[in-house]
Scaffold this motif. Sequence first.
Motif, PDB file in Angstrom:
ATOM      1  N   LEU A 264       6.081   4.670   9.901  1.00  0.00           N
ATOM      2  CA  LEU A 264       5.859   3.763   8.774  1.00  0.00           C
ATOM      3  C   LEU A 264       7.177   3.257   8.211  1.00  0.00           C
ATOM      4  O   LEU A 264       7.315   2.068   7.897  1.00  0.00           O
ATOM      5  CB  LEU A 264       5.067   4.475   7.681  1.00  0.00           C
ATOM      6  CG  LEU A 264       4.845   3.704   6.376  1.00  0.00           C
ATOM      7  CD1 LEU A 264       4.025   2.441   6.632  1.00  0.00           C
ATOM      8  CD2 LEU A 264       4.163   4.580   5.330  1.00  0.00           C
ATOM      9  N   SER A 265       8.162   4.141   8.122  1.00  0.00           N
ATOM     10  CA  SER A 265       9.470   3.760   7.591  1.00  0.00           C
ATOM     11  C   SER A 265      10.115   2.676   8.442  1.00  0.00           C
ATOM     12  O   SER A 265      10.680   1.711   7.915  1.00  0.00           O
ATOM     13  CB  SER A 265      10.389   4.990   7.535  1.00  0.00           C
ATOM     14  OG  SER A 265       9.856   5.987   6.702  1.00  0.00           O
ATOM     15  N   GLY A 266      10.041   2.831   9.749  1.00  0.00           N
ATOM     16  CA  GLY A 266      10.630   1.837  10.637  1.00  0.00           C
ATOM     17  C   GLY A 266       9.946   0.491  10.528  1.00  0.00           C
ATOM     18  O   GLY A 266      10.604  -0.550  10.553  1.00  0.00           O
ATOM     19  N   ILE A 267       8.622   0.494  10.393  1.00  0.00           N
ATOM     20  CA  ILE A 267       7.875  -0.761  10.322  1.00  0.00           C
ATOM     21  C   ILE A 267       8.228  -1.544   9.065  1.00  0.00           C
ATOM     22  O   ILE A 267       8.475  -2.756   9.117  1.00  0.00           O
ATOM     23  CB  ILE A 267       6.356  -0.490  10.369  1.00  0.00           C
ATOM     24  CG1 ILE A 267       5.947   0.043  11.740  1.00  0.00           C
ATOM     25  CG2 ILE A 267       5.571  -1.775  10.067  1.00  0.00           C
ATOM     26  CD1 ILE A 267       4.500   0.500  11.809  1.00  0.00           C
ATOM     27  N   VAL A 268       8.236  -0.859   7.906  1.00  0.00           N
ATOM     28  CA  VAL A 268       8.426  -1.579   6.643  1.00  0.00           C
ATOM     29  C   VAL A 268       9.868  -1.562   6.153  1.00  0.00           C
ATOM     30  O   VAL A 268      10.174  -2.123   5.098  1.00  0.00           O
ATOM     31  CB  VAL A 268       7.488  -1.037   5.539  1.00  0.00           C
ATOM     32  CG1 VAL A 268       6.048  -1.216   5.934  1.00  0.00           C
ATOM     33  CG2 VAL A 268       7.782   0.426   5.229  1.00  0.00           C
ATOM     34  N   GLY A 269      10.770  -0.933   6.908  1.00  0.00           N
ATOM     35  CA  GLY A 269      12.183  -1.010   6.564  1.00  0.00           C
ATOM     36  C   GLY A 269      12.595  -0.144   5.398  1.00  0.00           C
ATOM     37  O   GLY A 269      13.318  -0.598   4.503  1.00  0.00           O
TER      38      GLY A 269
ATOM     39  N   ILE B 252       7.990   1.359  -9.107  1.00  0.00           N
ATOM     40  CA  ILE B 252       7.367   1.250  -7.785  1.00  0.00           C
ATOM     41  C   ILE B 252       5.942   0.734  -7.904  1.00  0.00           C
ATOM     42  O   ILE B 252       5.509  -0.152  -7.155  1.00  0.00           O
ATOM     43  CB  ILE B 252       7.388   2.611  -7.074  1.00  0.00           C
ATOM     44  CG1 ILE B 252       8.816   2.994  -6.716  1.00  0.00           C
ATOM     45  CG2 ILE B 252       6.529   2.577  -5.804  1.00  0.00           C
ATOM     46  CD1 ILE B 252       8.945   4.414  -6.218  1.00  0.00           C
ATOM     47  N   LEU B 253       5.194   1.278  -8.850  1.00  0.00           N
ATOM     48  CA  LEU B 253       3.799   0.858  -9.020  1.00  0.00           C
ATOM     49  C   LEU B 253       3.715  -0.607  -9.432  1.00  0.00           C
ATOM     50  O   LEU B 253       2.831  -1.344  -8.982  1.00  0.00           O
ATOM     51  CB  LEU B 253       3.111   1.745 -10.059  1.00  0.00           C
ATOM     52  CG  LEU B 253       2.849   3.190  -9.613  1.00  0.00           C
ATOM     53  CD1 LEU B 253       2.367   4.025 -10.786  1.00  0.00           C
ATOM     54  CD2 LEU B 253       1.836   3.239  -8.475  1.00  0.00           C
ATOM     55  N   TYR B 254       4.645  -1.039 -10.264  1.00  0.00           N
ATOM     56  CA  TYR B 254       4.644  -2.440 -10.699  1.00  0.00           C
ATOM     57  C   TYR B 254       4.852  -3.385  -9.519  1.00  0.00           C
ATOM     58  O   TYR B 254       4.087  -4.341  -9.328  1.00  0.00           O
ATOM     59  CB  TYR B 254       5.730  -2.664 -11.747  1.00  0.00           C
ATOM     60  CG  TYR B 254       5.955  -4.118 -12.078  1.00  0.00           C
ATOM     61  CD1 TYR B 254       5.036  -4.825 -12.855  1.00  0.00           C
ATOM     62  CD2 TYR B 254       7.079  -4.791 -11.605  1.00  0.00           C
ATOM     63  CE1 TYR B 254       5.230  -6.165 -13.151  1.00  0.00           C
ATOM     64  CE2 TYR B 254       7.284  -6.131 -11.888  1.00  0.00           C
ATOM     65  CZ  TYR B 254       6.356  -6.815 -12.672  1.00  0.00           C
ATOM     66  OH  TYR B 254       6.551  -8.138 -12.950  1.00  0.00           O
ATOM     67  N   VAL B 255       5.883  -3.094  -8.713  1.00  0.00           N
ATOM     68  CA  VAL B 255       6.157  -4.007  -7.597  1.00  0.00           C
ATOM     69  C   VAL B 255       5.062  -3.905  -6.532  1.00  0.00           C
ATOM     70  O   VAL B 255       4.761  -4.895  -5.858  1.00  0.00           O
ATOM     71  CB  VAL B 255       7.557  -3.753  -6.985  1.00  0.00           C
ATOM     72  CG1 VAL B 255       8.645  -4.062  -7.990  1.00  0.00           C
ATOM     73  CG2 VAL B 255       7.693  -2.333  -6.471  1.00  0.00           C
ATOM     74  N   ALA B 256       4.451  -2.716  -6.392  1.00  0.00           N
ATOM     75  CA  ALA B 256       3.351  -2.564  -5.433  1.00  0.00           C
ATOM     76  C   ALA B 256       2.184  -3.467  -5.813  1.00  0.00           C
ATOM     77  O   ALA B 256       1.619  -4.173  -4.968  1.00  0.00           O
ATOM     78  CB  ALA B 256       2.891  -1.109  -5.384  1.00  0.00           C
ATOM     79  N   VAL B 257       1.841  -3.465  -7.091  1.00  0.00           N
ATOM     80  CA  VAL B 257       0.735  -4.309  -7.557  1.00  0.00           C
ATOM     81  C   VAL B 257       1.074  -5.781  -7.381  1.00  0.00           C
ATOM     82  O   VAL B 257       0.234  -6.583  -6.960  1.00  0.00           O
ATOM     83  CB  VAL B 257       0.403  -3.983  -9.027  1.00  0.00           C
ATOM     84  CG1 VAL B 257      -0.583  -5.002  -9.598  1.00  0.00           C
ATOM     85  CG2 VAL B 257      -0.171  -2.574  -9.139  1.00  0.00           C
ATOM     86  N   ARG B 258       2.327  -6.160  -7.689  1.00  0.00           N
ATOM     87  CA  ARG B 258       2.741  -7.553  -7.528  1.00  0.00           C
ATOM     88  C   ARG B 258       2.612  -8.000  -6.076  1.00  0.00           C
ATOM     89  O   ARG B 258       2.128  -9.106  -5.791  1.00  0.00           O
ATOM     90  CB  ARG B 258       4.198  -7.725  -7.995  1.00  0.00           C
ATOM     91  CG  ARG B 258       4.400  -7.735  -9.493  1.00  0.00           C
ATOM     92  CD  ARG B 258       3.866  -9.018 -10.130  1.00  0.00           C
ATOM     93  NE  ARG B 258       4.422 -10.207  -9.521  1.00  0.00           N
ATOM     94  CZ  ARG B 258       5.595 -10.768  -9.867  1.00  0.00           C
ATOM     95  NH1 ARG B 258       6.336 -10.213 -10.816  1.00  0.00           N
ATOM     96  NH2 ARG B 258       6.020 -11.867  -9.273  1.00  0.00           N
ATOM     97  N   ILE B 259       3.034  -7.160  -5.150  1.00  0.00           N
ATOM     98  CA  ILE B 259       2.963  -7.515  -3.733  1.00  0.00           C
ATOM     99  C   ILE B 259       1.514  -7.633  -3.275  1.00  0.00           C
ATOM    100  O   ILE B 259       1.135  -8.579  -2.577  1.00  0.00           O
ATOM    101  CB  ILE B 259       3.729  -6.467  -2.888  1.00  0.00           C
ATOM    102  CG1 ILE B 259       5.223  -6.633  -3.087  1.00  0.00           C
ATOM    103  CG2 ILE B 259       3.387  -6.636  -1.397  1.00  0.00           C
ATOM    104  CD1 ILE B 259       6.043  -5.573  -2.404  1.00  0.00           C
TER     105      ILE B 259
ATOM    106  N   SER C 248       0.828  -1.209   0.000  1.00  0.00           N
ATOM    107  CA  SER C 248       0.000   0.000   0.000  1.00  0.00           C
ATOM    108  C   SER C 248       0.862   1.260   0.000  1.00  0.00           C
ATOM    109  O   SER C 248       0.572   2.226  -0.713  1.00  0.00           O
ATOM    110  CB  SER C 248      -0.916   0.010   1.228  1.00  0.00           C
ATOM    111  OG  SER C 248      -1.766  -1.116   1.233  1.00  0.00           O
ATOM    112  N   SER C 249       1.932   1.243   0.802  1.00  0.00           N
ATOM    113  CA  SER C 249       2.798   2.423   0.857  1.00  0.00           C
ATOM    114  C   SER C 249       3.532   2.632  -0.460  1.00  0.00           C
ATOM    115  O   SER C 249       3.723   3.772  -0.905  1.00  0.00           O
ATOM    116  CB  SER C 249       3.801   2.293   2.011  1.00  0.00           C
ATOM    117  OG  SER C 249       4.628   1.161   1.863  1.00  0.00           O
ATOM    118  N   LEU C 250       3.924   1.543  -1.106  1.00  0.00           N
ATOM    119  CA  LEU C 250       4.554   1.661  -2.418  1.00  0.00           C
ATOM    120  C   LEU C 250       3.589   2.231  -3.444  1.00  0.00           C
ATOM    121  O   LEU C 250       3.967   3.037  -4.307  1.00  0.00           O
ATOM    122  CB  LEU C 250       5.063   0.291  -2.880  1.00  0.00           C
ATOM    123  CG  LEU C 250       6.322  -0.238  -2.219  1.00  0.00           C
ATOM    124  CD1 LEU C 250       6.594  -1.661  -2.670  1.00  0.00           C
ATOM    125  CD2 LEU C 250       7.512   0.649  -2.531  1.00  0.00           C
TER     126      LEU C 250
END
Length: 249
Positions: A136-141, A234-241, A100-102
């Motif tokens: 958020l940055s700390g949670i998702v690295g 970024i959008l591509y990998v976001a959709v894949r995830i 979602s963040s991506l």
Amino acid sequence: MLVLVVLFALTAVLYASVGFAGGSTYNALLALAGVDHRVFPIVALVCNLIVAVGGTIRFARAGLIPWRKVLPLLALSVPAAWVGGMLPVSRHLFLVLLGSSLLVAGVLLLVQPEREMTERRATVIGPAVAGPLGLLSGIVGIGGGIFLAPMLHLIGWDRARRVAATASIFILANSLAGLGGQLTKIAGHPELIRAAAGYWPLALAVLVGGQIGSRAGVQLLPPAWLRRLTAVLILYVAVRILLQVWGAA
């Protein structure tokens, strides 16, 4: 591992070209490769630090970091990033947050408008978003610069190069804090630390890629095109995830 090394190097080239470090996509690549979700934030944050250090040093030498405005951001975001790194999250929640963040970051990169600076608006809104972005940055690295930069452009924080400099040191500081939190969280699991250390070739890959990107990337394509390419990636990998989370991929 060889495929990841190549992809990490290419990611570092692309992100360093537009002033970022690549943590969001490092995480996404590791997630898609099936790496333990407790491990890959550590790997991504180490790679983030390697790329961000070089960028921050260059911006500092050029006198582009607006320290008076940056320090309040760091004062709020760094502790939040440490806390975020310490929070235990399930793989499902982690991937939902990451995907979602991506998705949001990709859209912001595509549309980021730049307005004339309004000192009062920048002074109030900038610190207001720093804490949540740090958490958020700390949670998702990640370092969070990929979210911060479009927001700073939107509120008219400063000139484009100073925004890039602000994002760079924001990434560096939050990556260091987030890494501290992540390592604290797995301190009782030495096998996870050993697993993370096994990905050391990725650190070398981003070291090389980051240097190439920051020095030569902007000479290959106009910055606007590099930003759009980064957004598409970024959008591509976001959709894949997100498809992976929903069981559709």
